[in-house]
Design an enzyme around this catalytic site. Structure first.
Site, short mmCIF file in Angstrom:
data_model
loop_
_atom_site.label_atom_id
_atom_site.label_comp_id
_atom_site.label_asym_id
_atom_site.label_seq_id
_atom_site.Cartn_x
_atom_site.Cartn_y
_atom_site.Cartn_z
N GLY A 237 -33.80 -26.25 45.12
CA GLY A 237 -34.35 -25.15 44.36
C GLY A 237 -35.36 -25.46 44.41
O GLY A 237 -35.49 -26.81 43.82
N ARG A 240 -37.53 -22.40 38.64
CA ARG A 240 -37.12 -20.57 38.63
C ARG A 240 -36.47 -20.02 39.63
O ARG A 240 -36.91 -19.19 40.06
CB ARG A 240 -38.43 -20.20 38.10
CG ARG A 240 -39.21 -20.65 36.58
CD ARG A 240 -38.64 -19.99 35.48
NE ARG A 240 -38.68 -20.64 33.97
CZ ARG A 240 -38.25 -21.29 32.83
NH1 ARG A 240 -36.33 -20.67 32.83
NH2 ARG A 240 -38.50 -21.01 32.33
N HIS A 279 -31.08 -22.86 28.55
CA HIS A 279 -29.89 -23.80 28.92
C HIS A 279 -29.16 -23.50 28.13
O HIS A 279 -27.83 -23.24 28.78
CB HIS A 279 -30.33 -24.74 29.89
CG HIS A 279 -31.29 -25.11 30.83
ND1 HIS A 279 -30.64 -25.26 31.99
CD2 HIS A 279 -32.24 -24.21 31.54
CE1 HIS A 279 -31.51 -25.01 32.76
NE2 HIS A 279 -32.65 -24.59 32.52
#
Length: 408
Positions: A237, A240, A279
């Site tokens: 991906g 974000r 995270h």
């Protein structure tokens, strides 16, 4: 032992009345769900739903032989009508065992939130566990030898629980040995916080669970539908895109995950420190973290817990730093071959690993061409790395705007 799921939805059902959300709008046909209610061999009913007699009739069942009606949680909605002739519904004290004339045994299981779980054992020894919405069992012995406190050491044959709302409950059951590879895990209490349509099935399969439509009868001990867990998963991906959250979600129901952070720390970079802290805060407390780019020994350790590697693009940055690959002449003379050899070694280790592993990487090539030779070099190397790892992966996902599309 047969369990008929008269309803599989949250306490308010699905769609929730007067709710305009997308999940409720898409909850039609088999995706519409009544409040969860489970009929065990026609003798025991776990939780009630509105129109329970009609729901039983639609599933081809009758309530005439009921011996027990047990409630697992308080219900704040409108009162549920109890059909004439049914035993009085009740919640029983934790740990109490109820013999049934049919030979079944039911035991009340303590939970860590407001509610009571139930363990049901058939006359021939098959065992199922049913947990209320938003609950995990309390009193788990995390030693791999016992299940719920006071239960037999063998894993359950079937577990019904709120997988979407409490994936950590499934992780705890696995850690305690109460859920094993032969356990059929079925998600219930599905409300509008669950993703709609096929996305729900995909997420549950990644956790080793499944959902079924209302009216489904499950044969306890029939393991044909237990999803196979992928050993190697690559999540791609852009920045974000939600790729890290997707990777974390795929291992949320597993205990003792080792989170491999390849980014390290950056002195004086407050924004990077904030990213790292964000995270860490969203990871389950039971996970461990290793900050390292030495991935080959971790992949070679077949006896270790599942790995989550975040991310391969930062690993490649480290590799190129070590090789001096940012310098044009050095790249031509030896760094290019060095980086290529490191990518090949990672691909071989990824192919050979016996661990469950999920890796995150940035997708490249969809944006602006980098203006520098070193930038284009990194883009090309990352593209080759992604292709190499994807070729050896069981599952490959592309995440865009928080939505993950399976590529394999």
């Amino acid at each position: 032992m047969e369990l008929t799921l008269l309803g599989t939805g949250g306490p308010d059902g699905l769609p929730v009345p007067d709710c305009p959300c997308a999940v409720c709008a898409l909850a039609t046909g088999d995706r519409a769900r009544g409040a969860t209610s489970v009929l065990v061999d026609g003798a025991v009913l776990l939780d009630l739903l509105p129109g329970v007699a009609l729901a039983a009739a639609r599933a081809g069942r009758t309530l005439g032989g009921l011996r027990l009606v047990l409630l697992s949680h308080p219900h704040d909605g409108p009162p549920v009508e109890i059909p004439p002739g049914l035993p009085a519904p009740a919640r029983v004290p934790d740990g109490r065992e109820l013999p049934v004339l049919t030979g079944h045994r039911v035991r009340a299981v303590a939970t860590d939130a407001l509610g009571t779980g139930y363990e049901v054992e058939s006359p021939d020894g098959l065992r199922a566990l049913y947990l209320p919405p938003g609950c995990a069992p309390a009193g788990l012995a995390d030693n791999g030898n016992h299940g719920v406190e006071g239960a037999a050491a063998a894993p359950y044959d079937l577990v019904l629980l709120d997988v979407v709302g409490r994936p950590d409950a499934l992780a705890r059951l696995r850690a305690a040995g109460a859920v094993a590879g032969t356990t059929d895990v079925v998600a219930v209490h599905l409300g509008h916080e669950a993703p709609p349509g096929p996305e729900l099935d995909r997420r549950l399969a990644a956790l080793g669970a499944r959902a079924v439509p209302d009216g489904t009868t499950l044969t306890v001990g029939d393991y044909r539908h237990v999803p196979d867990l992928p050993r190697r998963t690559l999540v791609l991906g852009g920045a974000r895109s939600g790729k890290s959250a997707e990777a974390e979600r795929r291992l949320a129901a597993f205990p003792d995950v080792l989170y491999v952070a390849t980014g390290g720390t950056r002195d004086g970079d407050a924004e990077w420190a904030e990213r790292v802290a964000a995270h860490r805060e969203r990871r389950p407390a039971a996970w461990r973290t290793a900050e390292t780019c030495d991935l080959l020994p971790l992949l070679a350790d077949g006896s270790g817990p599942p790995l989550l590697i975040d991310c391969l693009s930062l690993w490649l940055t480290h590799v190129m730093d070590e090789a001096g690959a940012w310098d044009d002449q050095n790249w031509r003379e030896q760094a290019g071959d060095s980086v290529g050899a490191r990518i090949d070694a990672l691909r071989a280790a990824w192919r050979a690993t016996r661990r469950t592993v999920v890796a995150v990487s940035n997708e490249v090539g969809s944006g602006v061409v980098p203006p520098t030779a070193s930038g284009r070099r990194f883009r090309d190397a990352l593209g080759r790395l992604n292709a190499a790892v994807a070729a050896e992966s069981d599952h490959v996902l592309l995440t865009v705007a928080g939505m993950s599309m399976p590529l394999r």
